[in-house]
Enzyme design. Sequence first.
Site, mmCIF file in Angstrom:
data_model
loop_
_atom_site.group_PDB
_atom_site.id
_atom_site.type_symbol
_atom_site.label_atom_id
_atom_site.label_comp_id
_atom_site.label_asym_id
_atom_site.label_seq_id
_atom_site.Cartn_x
_atom_site.Cartn_y
_atom_site.Cartn_z
ATOM 1 C CG ASN A 181 12.528 15.805 11.413
ATOM 2 O OD1 ASN A 181 12.915 14.941 10.613
ATOM 3 N ND2 ASN A 181 11.967 15.491 12.587
ATOM 4 C CG ASP A 237 9.142 15.931 7.891
ATOM 5 O OD1 ASP A 237 9.084 16.828 7.278
ATOM 6 O OD2 ASP A 237 10.115 15.496 8.510
ATOM 7 C CG ASP A 281 -9.114 3.181 3.902
ATOM 8 O OD1 ASP A 281 -7.988 3.295 3.063
ATOM 9 O OD2 ASP A 281 -8.990 2.436 4.682
ATOM 10 C CD GLU A 308 -9.250 1.887 -0.905
ATOM 11 O OE1 GLU A 308 -8.309 1.135 -1.451
ATOM 12 O OE2 GLU A 308 -9.536 1.954 -0.009
HETATM 13 O O1 ISL Z 1 -3.520 -2.973 -1.100
HETATM 14 C C1 ISL Z 1 -4.424 -3.974 -1.203
HETATM 15 C C2 ISL Z 1 -3.844 -5.053 -1.693
HETATM 16 O O2 ISL Z 1 -2.549 -4.950 -2.169
HETATM 17 C C3 ISL Z 1 -5.964 -3.870 -0.969
HETATM 18 O O3 ISL Z 1 -6.400 -4.967 -0.818
HETATM 19 C C4 ISL Z 1 -5.880 -2.760 0.006
HETATM 20 O O4 ISL Z 1 -5.793 -3.387 1.358
HETATM 21 C C5 ISL Z 1 -7.591 -2.074 -0.205
HETATM 22 O O5 ISL Z 1 -7.675 -1.916 -1.376
HETATM 23 C C6 ISL Z 1 -7.927 -1.440 0.872
HETATM 24 O O6 ISL Z 1 -6.866 -0.218 1.173
HETATM 25 C C7 ISL Z 1 -6.952 0.850 1.959
HETATM 26 O O7 ISL Z 1 -7.320 0.489 3.260
HETATM 27 C C8 ISL Z 1 -6.270 -0.316 3.996
HETATM 28 C C9 ISL Z 1 -4.909 0.191 3.823
HETATM 29 O O8 ISL Z 1 -3.900 -0.599 4.109
HETATM 30 C C10 ISL Z 1 -4.737 0.512 2.316
HETATM 31 O O9 ISL Z 1 -3.366 1.318 2.037
HETATM 32 C C11 ISL Z 1 -5.746 1.554 1.848
HETATM 33 O O10 ISL Z 1 -5.706 2.244 0.511
HETATM 34 C C12 ISL Z 1 -6.567 -0.429 5.579
HETATM 35 O O11 ISL Z 1 -6.925 0.995 5.789
HETATM 36 CA CA CA Z 2 11.023 13.695 9.511
#
Ligand code: ISL
Ligand code: CA
Length: 646
Positions: A108, A114, A291, A343
């Site tokens: 958009n 998006d 996450d 993760e």
């Molecule tokens: O990206 C990192 C260093 O550059 C890592 O320390 C990262 O913060 C860590 O792996 C956790 O990542 C996840 O949780 C974070 C978020 O910012 C990241 O994008 C996500 O992948 C907090 O939610």
């Molecule tokens: Ca958009």
Amino acid sequence: MAWIPWHSVVSLETGPICQRTAPCAVADSSKGHPRPYHTAVLTFFKLALSAAFATAIGASSYAQSLEPATADARRASQGVTVINGYSQHWWKEAVVYQIYPRSFQDSNGDGIGDLNGITSRLDYLKNLGVDVIWLSPHFDSPNADNGYDIRDYRKVMTEFGTMGDFDRMLAGIKKRHMRLIIDLVVNHTSDEHKWFEESRKSRTNPYRDYYIWRDGKPNPNAPNGFDPPNNYNSFFSGSAWQWDETTRQFYLHLFAVKQPDLNWENPKVRQEVYSLMRFWLDKGVDGFRMDVIPLISKTPGLPDLTPGQDAVKLWANGPRRDEFLQEMNREVLSKYDDMSVGEAIGIDLPGTHSLVGEDRHELSQIFNFDATRIGSIGGYIYRPLHLPELKAVYTAHATILGKQDWDTSFLGNHDMSRVVSRWGDTSTPELRAMSAKLLQTMVLTLRGTAYLYQGDELGMTNYPWTKISEFNDIEVQNRFKTEVAQGKLTEQQLISGAAAYGRDNARTPMQWDITKNAGFSTGNHTWEPVNPNYLQINAADQVKDPDSIYHYTQKMIALRRSDLAFIYGDYQDLDPKHEQVFLYTRSLGASSYLVILNFSSQPIDYTLPQGIQAKNLKLGNYRDSSDLAGATTLHLRPREARIYKN
Ligand code: ISL
Ligand code: CA
């Protein structure tokens, strides 16, 4: 075989073992699935797959590949197909493609990707051949950390669209027989989540205990008369504790100030999480990328870190982590035919089993960062890649993880710099393309479920950053406010570090074509700058060019899909010490593939280790090869990748 036209090298000898018009899937009979559509598809594919697989590798070699272990016998009697000791699941065979929605496609003109944008590009992904899309957070968020700070788990982020748009996107994915996993960010919420807004109101609020509040340590010289409760630092610089004047306590945030950690000790929090998971699963999503999931269980008493102690290891190994994940599995995951990928920062290889082992009933798989963080010295400082070190990591994976475990293969994500800039050679267009193809070969032939990050199929590179103000990422901005302000780093050091390794590199817009903003957006401003190299690197050109990285990736995915050796086969590194060439096999029964990767930008006459021959070239990143079938010395060109079937 003197000259092999490169189009023919992917032609399959026996035809695909597992031809999928729908996700190739086998039901785990221990998991009921509430959706009749899936059940029917699963049963059909289970039968088709077992038959096709047995025919393709021969019933006798198939039988040999079964391990006599009682656990295997038990699984076999429960109707789960066992291949080379591994139970068969659709999510083990999948190629997953990660979409960072903010940067994929704007529909958009507001400069922000998006959901409708994603829907408009589903054919592109289907043609590439991926099975599963992992969508980074699409939930309502004030975007302190681009959606990893969630305000409302049941609402779509306004910039990304509406729930109707989500439903249409999901229907489009299903219609193309792909699947969708979404991001589950439940170690923390946004400070604008209604739970936190309540929680911070008073010490007696019913939501108080949804988060982790503690008294500070009295210190008359501290700004509010208190020091933080302990010495934890957040991932995004500074103390992990934030003072809140209303109730005169600190709350814990292992990430940004606007990302307060949830208190998983509170059973109500856990039930809230399970409920939101069911909400999305019942809509039809196929699972979650979780996450920082190991961080959910905190060490009782939140003791100070001792000098030299690894904070992430401490945080990732809290005493109730497995109990919480088993409860989540029992109450939610086990009731669906889903996949879950954690993760798993802070989890070492020997610790993997506790999270993914079949007897554990926790997650399907985790991301382990030993390979991608190789050479990390701290911050944005890395030693150059030393190939034997990387090989040792993959061998450790193959040795330490057992047949009850499962692995992942990935080289990039939204938190990393672009892999071709990190491990490839971008000094010329030719070397960049060969490097990108080599890396796609590697990620799609190593053990585990394969993950591709958006744009890597085009060989997208890091952006030429020059100013702090160009970076969007809170990690960079906070380092600037703390480390540069305190004189620990110069501004120039931070810029060059973040330019090489910062997260923004992965977040610049997808380069679709040569029109305005690389076809990402018709707007006058995009939320991250478009890489100026979009005129040379873009999807439209590559879709037209049969020799492109895009088409190479497509062929590589097709080759991987054609033989379960790439999924369930054993892995062996045949030349662990070689500093330029990575040589390994993936073997299952009579099927054995030899993967040869020249990581250097120089030609190499490479003599294969004793007894190894390169016979039948299946795919290579150069058009042809003058090496004869059965050759024992290969003339490898710069960044050349080849796969032989022996
Ligand atoms: O990206 C990192 C260093 O550059 C890592 O320390 C990262 O913060 C860590 O792996 C956790 O990542 C996840 O949780 C974070 C978020 O910012 C990241 O994008 C996500 O992948 C907090 O939610
Ligand atoms: Ca958009």
